[in-house]
Design a protein around this motif. Structure first.
Motif, PDB file in Angstrom:
ATOM      1  N   ARG A 170      10.477  10.982   7.820  1.00 14.48           N
ATOM      2  CA  ARG A 170      11.070  11.078   9.150  1.00 14.48           C
ATOM      3  C   ARG A 170      11.222   9.673   9.725  1.00 14.48           C
ATOM      4  O   ARG A 170      10.499   8.758   9.369  1.00 14.48           O
ATOM      5  CB  ARG A 170      10.190  11.921  10.079  1.00 14.48           C
ATOM      6  N   GLY A 171      12.154   9.518  10.654  1.00 13.82           N
ATOM      7  CA  GLY A 171      12.319   8.244  11.342  1.00 13.82           C
ATOM      8  C   GLY A 171      13.583   7.532  10.938  1.00 13.82           C
ATOM      9  O   GLY A 171      14.169   7.802   9.886  1.00 13.82           O
ATOM     10  N   ASP A 172      14.006   6.606  11.785  1.00 12.97           N
ATOM     11  CA  ASP A 172      15.253   5.870  11.560  1.00 12.97           C
ATOM     12  C   ASP A 172      15.089   4.359  11.585  1.00 12.97           C
ATOM     13  O   ASP A 172      16.034   3.631  11.294  1.00 12.97           O
ATOM     14  CB  ASP A 172      16.289   6.270  12.614  1.00 12.97           C
ATOM     15  N   GLN A 173      13.934   3.853  11.942  1.00  9.58           N
ATOM     16  CA  GLN A 173      13.742   2.410  12.025  1.00  9.58           C
ATOM     17  C   GLN A 173      13.585   1.841  10.619  1.00  9.58           C
ATOM     18  O   GLN A 173      12.688   2.225   9.882  1.00  9.58           O
ATOM     19  CB  GLN A 173      12.519   2.088  12.872  1.00  9.58           C
ATOM     20  N   SER A 174      14.454   0.923  10.246  1.00  7.29           N
ATOM     21  CA  SER A 174      14.511   0.488   8.854  1.00  7.29           C
ATOM     22  C   SER A 174      14.137  -0.980   8.644  1.00  7.29           C
ATOM     23  O   SER A 174      14.423  -1.554   7.599  1.00  7.29           O
ATOM     24  CB  SER A 174      15.915   0.743   8.290  1.00  7.29           C
ATOM     25  N   GLU A 175      13.471  -1.608   9.632  1.00  4.35           N
ATOM     26  CA  GLU A 175      12.963  -2.956   9.427  1.00  4.35           C
ATOM     27  C   GLU A 175      11.840  -2.910   8.380  1.00  4.35           C
ATOM     28  O   GLU A 175      11.260  -1.861   8.100  1.00  4.35           O
ATOM     29  CB  GLU A 175      12.422  -3.527  10.738  1.00  4.35           C
ATOM     30  N   ASN A 206       5.041   0.631   6.667  1.00  2.13           N
ATOM     31  CA  ASN A 206       4.206   1.643   7.316  1.00  2.13           C
ATOM     32  C   ASN A 206       4.509   3.040   6.776  1.00  2.13           C
ATOM     33  O   ASN A 206       3.603   3.861   6.588  1.00  2.13           O
ATOM     34  CB  ASN A 206       4.413   1.621   8.832  1.00  2.13           C
ATOM     35  N   THR A 207       5.785   3.301   6.518  1.00  6.18           N
ATOM     36  CA  THR A 207       6.185   4.620   6.013  1.00  6.18           C
ATOM     37  C   THR A 207       5.583   4.894   4.636  1.00  6.18           C
ATOM     38  O   THR A 207       5.035   5.976   4.397  1.00  6.18           O
ATOM     39  CB  THR A 207       7.716   4.724   5.933  1.00  6.18           C
ATOM     40  N   VAL A 208       5.689   3.928   3.732  1.00  3.91           N
ATOM     41  CA  VAL A 208       5.214   4.181   2.368  1.00  3.91           C
ATOM     42  C   VAL A 208       3.691   4.233   2.303  1.00  3.91           C
ATOM     43  O   VAL A 208       3.130   4.765   1.334  1.00  3.91           O
ATOM     44  CB  VAL A 208       5.752   3.127   1.371  1.00  3.91           C
ATOM     45  N   ALA A 209       3.021   3.711   3.308  1.00  3.74           N
ATOM     46  CA  ALA A 209       1.554   3.733   3.322  1.00  3.74           C
ATOM     47  C   ALA A 209       0.990   5.010   3.933  1.00  3.74           C
ATOM     48  O   ALA A 209      -0.219   5.224   3.921  1.00  3.74           O
ATOM     49  CB  ALA A 209       1.028   2.518   4.091  1.00  3.74           C
ATOM     50  N   THR A 210       1.861   5.856   4.445  1.00  7.55           N
ATOM     51  CA  THR A 210       1.432   7.041   5.193  1.00  7.55           C
ATOM     52  C   THR A 210       1.817   8.319   4.453  1.00  7.55           C
ATOM     53  O   THR A 210       2.891   8.409   3.858  1.00  7.55           O
ATOM     54  CB  THR A 210       2.090   7.045   6.584  1.00  7.55           C
ATOM     55  N   THR A 211       0.937   9.297   4.506  1.00 13.18           N
ATOM     56  CA  THR A 211       1.227  10.570   3.844  1.00 13.18           C
ATOM     57  C   THR A 211       2.432  11.259   4.465  1.00 13.18           C
ATOM     58  O   THR A 211       2.696  11.111   5.661  1.00 13.18           O
ATOM     59  CB  THR A 211       0.014  11.520   3.940  1.00 13.18           C
ATOM     60  N   ILE A 212       3.169  11.987   3.643  1.00 14.10           N
ATOM     61  CA  ILE A 212       4.258  12.824   4.136  1.00 14.10           C
ATOM     62  C   ILE A 212       3.687  14.202   4.408  1.00 14.10           C
ATOM     63  O   ILE A 212       3.250  14.902   3.497  1.00 14.10           O
ATOM     64  CB  ILE A 212       5.395  12.927   3.103  1.00 14.10           C
ATOM     65  N   SER A 213       3.695  14.592   5.654  1.00 15.98           N
ATOM     66  CA  SER A 213       3.161  15.899   6.033  1.00 15.98           C
ATOM     67  C   SER A 213       4.257  16.884   6.401  1.00 15.98           C
ATOM     68  O   SER A 213       4.025  18.084   6.482  1.00 15.98           O
ATOM     69  CB  SER A 213       2.189  15.752   7.216  1.00 15.98           C
ATOM     70  N   ALA A 214       5.478  16.364   6.621  1.00 18.75           N
ATOM     71  CA  ALA A 214       6.595  17.232   7.013  1.00 18.75           C
ATOM     72  C   ALA A 214       7.167  17.939   5.781  1.00 18.75           C
ATOM     73  O   ALA A 214       7.041  17.456   4.659  1.00 18.75           O
ATOM     74  CB  ALA A 214       7.677  16.401   7.693  1.00 18.75           C
ATOM     75  N   LYS A 264       0.865  -1.169   0.000  1.00 23.26           N
ATOM     76  CA  LYS A 264       0.000   0.000   0.000  1.00 23.26           C
ATOM     77  C   LYS A 264       0.909   1.229   0.000  1.00 23.26           C
ATOM     78  O   LYS A 264       1.699   1.430   0.920  1.00 23.26           O
ATOM     79  CB  LYS A 264      -0.899   0.003   1.239  1.00 23.26           C
ATOM     80  N   ILE A 265       0.795   2.060  -1.040  1.00 27.49           N
ATOM     81  CA  ILE A 265       1.715   3.184  -1.213  1.00 27.49           C
ATOM     82  C   ILE A 265       0.920   4.479  -1.306  1.00 27.49           C
ATOM     83  O   ILE A 265       0.078   4.642  -2.197  1.00 27.49           O
ATOM     84  CB  ILE A 265       2.575   3.013  -2.484  1.00 27.49           C
ATOM     85  N   HIS A 266       1.170   5.397  -0.401  1.00 20.38           N
ATOM     86  CA  HIS A 266       0.495   6.689  -0.438  1.00 20.38           C
ATOM     87  C   HIS A 266       1.027   7.512  -1.604  1.00 20.38           C
ATOM     88  O   HIS A 266       2.191   7.404  -1.992  1.00 20.38           O
ATOM     89  CB  HIS A 266       0.716   7.448   0.874  1.00 20.38           C
ATOM     90  N   ASP A 267       0.178   8.350  -2.159  1.00 20.54           N
ATOM     91  CA  ASP A 267       0.550   9.118  -3.343  1.00 20.54           C
ATOM     92  C   ASP A 267       1.717  10.054  -3.078  1.00 20.54           C
ATOM     93  O   ASP A 267       2.528  10.313  -3.972  1.00 20.54           O
ATOM     94  CB  ASP A 267      -0.664   9.913  -3.840  1.00 20.54           C
ATOM     95  N   THR A 268       1.841  10.572  -1.861  1.00 21.96           N
ATOM     96  CA  THR A 268       2.970  11.460  -1.558  1.00 21.96           C
ATOM     97  C   THR A 268       4.300  10.708  -1.593  1.00 21.96           C
ATOM     98  O   THR A 268       5.339  11.297  -1.889  1.00 21.96           O
ATOM     99  CB  THR A 268       2.800  12.119  -0.173  1.00 21.96           C
ATOM    100  N   ILE A 269       4.266   9.420  -1.284  1.00 21.98           N
ATOM    101  CA  ILE A 269       5.456   8.577  -1.379  1.00 21.98           C
ATOM    102  C   ILE A 269       5.705   8.211  -2.838  1.00 21.98           C
ATOM    103  O   ILE A 269       6.844   8.259  -3.330  1.00 21.98           O
ATOM    104  CB  ILE A 269       5.294   7.301  -0.534  1.00 21.98           C
ATOM    105  N   PHE A 314      17.320   5.609   2.578  1.00 19.20           N
ATOM    106  CA  PHE A 314      18.212   4.670   1.905  1.00 19.20           C
ATOM    107  C   PHE A 314      17.800   3.224   2.123  1.00 19.20           C
ATOM    108  O   PHE A 314      18.072   2.369   1.285  1.00 19.20           O
ATOM    109  CB  PHE A 314      19.656   4.905   2.355  1.00 19.20           C
ATOM    110  N   ALA A 315      17.144   2.929   3.236  1.00 21.85           N
ATOM    111  CA  ALA A 315      16.672   1.559   3.462  1.00 21.85           C
ATOM    112  C   ALA A 315      15.643   1.151   2.415  1.00 21.85           C
ATOM    113  O   ALA A 315      15.518  -0.043   2.091  1.00 21.85           O
ATOM    114  CB  ALA A 315      16.086   1.437   4.863  1.00 21.85           C
TER     115      ALA A 315
END
Length: 378
Positions: free
Chosen positions: A146-151, A157-165, A125-130, A176-177
């Motif tokens: 944002r964030g550093d956890q790369s598992e 979770n990151t790619v499924a969420t909008t970038i608001s920053a 699931k990929i958000h359009d902002t990603i 890079f992960a």
């Protein structure tokens, strides 16, 4: 664990026979009425690194090892510092990842301004902002992520969420992960689609991790004469993350980064880090002149770019720590390491591993810049 990163013919022979030594006064590089002294550079670095439990570094010049230094210990058991012992190179990993990616940019229909959406797994699931982020935005930390956890779970979770920053230069390992998923598809999109369709999701993620590691080995490490490496500790040959005096000597082992590599996690020796930066600089083994220009001009995989005597420095440092004292930030009593590869004018390169941390991170770029600038003598 926290992962924090701050901001030739002769070499072709070295791939078979190993780096050759040269005398410290051979081939002096002139700067008006001064010349660069590798021995003074070494002394300046050693003075600045005093206080570490242990460190090791390699200085190369003109594509050859000019000088080396080892000091102290690499483990709480008293194993001595060693240029050929292994460490997690932390965010120096980003330079390896970037050097792999740029090789596909001149082979595939991909540019630094291409959108990453088509190169992520279709089942995610990929958000359009990603989806609309560019390769350059990931590789220059201007994505807004944002964030550093790369598992894998964190990446999904990151790619499924909008970038608001804001899309500022906010450093994030996730940038890079994500290439752990993108690179295998860049390499062979048909095989990627087949694996994604026919493998269980967990097995597919494991395959992507292994394929990413294989591609970096093939495109970077093997071309620098380095044997196959990975992102897992090497049993019996690893340094530790340690505290510095006057704190009690304690340490932590490194964890396995195989399933979270990309922004950090590669396991190499300091001598192997030196081979990477030297081969990137002095040969076309890893990058062609066009690929090198693409990487340098856009600062892809270079987080430290700054002026020094004679020109510009290009480098990437890394840092890992474990919060042992439960006080926010990096403080005395925490354990950690710092790493660095850097290309300097005067045809000089440097690779450093520091096996401990004290009260705050060492400002490695300042240390190197001062040591280098003060190594020019009449």
């Amino acid at each position: 664990m926290k992962h924090i990163a701050k901001p030739l013919t002769l070499l072709m022979l070295a791939a078979v026979a190993g780096f050759q030594s040269c005398k410290k006064n051979d081939l002096p590089i002139q700067s008006n009425d001064k010349k660069f002294s590798t021995s003074l550079f070494k002394q300046n670095l050693q003075k600045a690194l005093s206080g570490a439990r242990g460190y090791q570094f390699v200085i190369t010049q003109n594509g050859q090892v000019a000088d080396t230094a080892v000091y102290g210990i690499g483990t709480v058991d008293g194993v001595k510092s060693d240029l050929n012992a292994f460490t997690n190179i932390a965010s120096v990993t980003k330079t390896l990842t970037a050097a792999t990616v740029v090789q596909y940019m001149l082979q595939k229909d991909v540019t630094i301004d291409s959108k990453i959406g088509p190169w992520l797994p279709a089942t995610w699931k990929i958000h359009d902002t990603i989806r609309k982020l560019t390769f350059k935005e990931l590789m220059t930390h201007t994505s807004g992520i944002r964030g550093d956890q790369s598992e894998w779970e964190s990446l999904m979770n990151t790619v499924a969420t909008t970038i608001s920053a804001p899309k500022t230069g906010k450093y994030s390992n996730i940038n890079f992960a994500l290439f752990r998923a993108i690179l295998p598809k860049l390499h062979d999109s048909a095989a990627f689609r087949s694996k994604e369709l026919h493998m269980a999701p967990a097995d597919f993620r494991k395959w992507m991790s292994q394929e990413y590691i294989r591609l970096v080995n093939f495109h970077v490490l093997s071309k620098a004469g380095i044997p196959t490496r990975g992102c897992a500790p090497v049993t019996g040959k690893m340094f530790m993350m340690m505290t510095e005096a006057p704190e009690r000597l304690i340490g932590n082992d490194f964890s396995d980064w195989t399933e979270k590599c990309g922004g950090g996690g590669w396991v190499l020796t300091t001598m192997e880090m030196s081979r990477v930066i030297t081969y990137l600089t002095h040969t076309n083994n890893i990058l062609s002149p066009e690929e090198r220009e693409l990487m340098d001009k856009n600062r892809l995989g270079w987080i430290g770019v700054f002026p020094v005597t004679g020109g510009m420095a290009y480098g990437h440092d890394g840092a890992l720590m474990v919060d042992r004292n439960k006080i926010d930030g990096v403080n005395a009593g925490d354990v950690g390491i710092q790493t660095l590869i850097i290309r300097l004018p005067a045809k000089v390169e440097l690779a450093i591993g520091i096996n401990s941390i004290g009260d705050g991170w060492r400002k490695v770029y300042d240390i190197v810049a001062l040591a280098y600038n003060n190594a020019w003598v009449k």
